[in-house]
Design an enzyme around this catalytic site. Sequence first.
Site, PDB file in Angstrom:
ATOM      1  CB  SER A   7      -8.290   6.144   8.267  1.00  0.00           C
ATOM      2  OG  SER A   7      -8.744   6.243   6.954  1.00  0.00           O
ATOM      3  CG  ASP A  41     -11.741   4.608   6.782  1.00  0.00           C
ATOM      4  OD1 ASP A  41     -11.236   5.434   7.572  1.00  0.00           O
ATOM      5  OD2 ASP A  41     -11.488   4.597   5.563  1.00  0.00           O
ATOM      6  CG  HIS A  99      -1.697   1.256   1.382  1.00  0.00           C
ATOM      7  ND1 HIS A  99      -2.864   1.442   0.666  1.00  0.00           N
ATOM      8  CD2 HIS A  99      -1.502   2.391   2.090  1.00  0.00           C
ATOM      9  CE1 HIS A  99      -3.353   2.640   0.946  1.00  0.00           C
ATOM     10  NE2 HIS A  99      -2.553   3.236   1.815  1.00  0.00           N
ATOM     11  NE  ARG A 114      -9.893  11.458  10.378  1.00  0.00           N
ATOM     12  CZ  ARG A 114      -9.090  10.667   9.641  1.00  0.00           C
ATOM     13  NH1 ARG A 114      -9.529   9.530   9.134  1.00  0.00           N
ATOM     14  NH2 ARG A 114      -7.850  10.997   9.426  1.00  0.00           N
ATOM     15  CE  LYS A 174      -8.964   3.369   3.968  1.00  0.00           C
ATOM     16  NZ  LYS A 174      -9.167   4.780   3.716  1.00  0.00           N
TER      17      LYS A 174
HETATM   18  N1  URA Z   1      -5.864   8.157   3.690  1.00  0.00           N
HETATM   19  C1  URA Z   1      -6.802   7.415   4.322  1.00  0.00           C
HETATM   20  O1  URA Z   1      -7.243   6.390   3.810  1.00  0.00           O
HETATM   21  N2  URA Z   1      -7.237   7.848   5.534  1.00  0.00           N
HETATM   22  C2  URA Z   1      -6.785   8.958   6.142  1.00  0.00           C
HETATM   23  O2  URA Z   1      -7.225   9.268   7.229  1.00  0.00           O
HETATM   24  C3  URA Z   1      -5.817   9.724   5.463  1.00  0.00           C
HETATM   25  C4  URA Z   1      -5.367   9.290   4.234  1.00  0.00           C
END
Ligand code: URA
Length: 434
Positions: free
Chosen positions: A183, A161, A82, A168, A187
Amino acid sequence: MRMYDIINRKKRGEHLSREEIQFMVEGYTKGDIPDYQVSALMMAICFQGMDEEETLHLTLTMKDSGEVLDLSEIEGIKVDKHSTGGVGDKTSLVLAPMVAALGIPVAKMSGRGLGHTGGTIDKLECFPGFSTSLSKEQFCRNVNQIKMAIMGQTANLAPADKKLYSLRDVTATVDQLSLIASSIMSKKLAANADAIVLDVKTGNGAFMKKEEDAFALAKEMVKIGKNAGKQISAVITDMDQPLGNAVGNSLEVKEAILSLNGIGPKDLMDVVYALGTEMVLAAGKAETPKDARDMLVQTIKEKTALDKFAEFVTAQGSDKRFVYQPELLPTGKFSLQVLNTEEGYVSHIQAEEIGLASLALGGGRLTKDSEIDLSVGILLHKKRGEPVHPGEAVATIFANDMEKAKEAYGKIVHAYQIQPEPVAVVHMIKGIVR
Ligand code: URA
């Protein structure tokens, strides 16, 4: 349990229990707890922070809010990679077939681009007929048969999320380290590979502009991954200029194919080898970083990674012709050279500005639903440290609309900074967190 008490306790810097975090996440996802209360809690977290246990509970609760991919049908140690996102980042397209060519299963979920950064799914869609909406069965079958598959994020991946991140985004509560780490990791954990390698970018084109923040984020994510029982490491890499020479979907795919043919740009290949080494070690295929790297080098020399990429492109609905004849991929109708006016050395290329130039050409998305033009983009001929002369082309724009090309031209000129003295070498790899 009352949301009011949870907000009040965090405001005073107290530790939240797993039950309290679950109450908030589940209640918010179902719509039982309103935006304003969760916003207040997010702001309290920005001021008071979260400890390791709270961060883990938040991550796991968000992961469990939707589907957790069952990859048990895939044989072997499944690895995923990632990136926190950057400009010109086509690393996955080069790295995944190299690792898969060594027999390591690469099961990867990727996203689309938004704003000035690109996404792997858009790049892959440059191949006519290519599909990233695979069923879970197809995804597992492809990984078992050819050792790699890349699919788009399923709609039901960590929905908590998705909702929290959107909130956010509009309440100035994105930039809190534990919230970012949980966050991203919610995932990644829902995508459920056995080993995860993170590319945490730092510099003007990255989410984390400062190196120390990138290291802190990397440590936080590695801690979460370990606590969740995963094999995980993070490589902190430079994003103070675009990665490689190509920015824009089809141009980036062509550069990835050049790289698989052994003629990739050095900065891109430095990142590819560093991440690949971590993936090979995580899969237990090599004992030392040197052995892992040597094995990866062979996949390029012997073109096994190129052939693997062609196999993958065919397995997901396109045709290997496009891999062996990349000139068949779409290219913008017009090209326009960007001319330099000063004598000296390239000291900086503002990555974000180049990303915005590509966006202006139509190559990126302003909103999640925008249509994008896969054929447009920018080829950089001069990178950081290289000498330049007046009248020399530093970049070429590929466009389908001259007005948009002119807008991009201004941004590219602005992105390039030239200085009279030679420029110190910058290392692509800032460090590794294991
Ligand atoms: N990317 C994400 O997936 N989440 C965040 O909080 C910031 C960047």
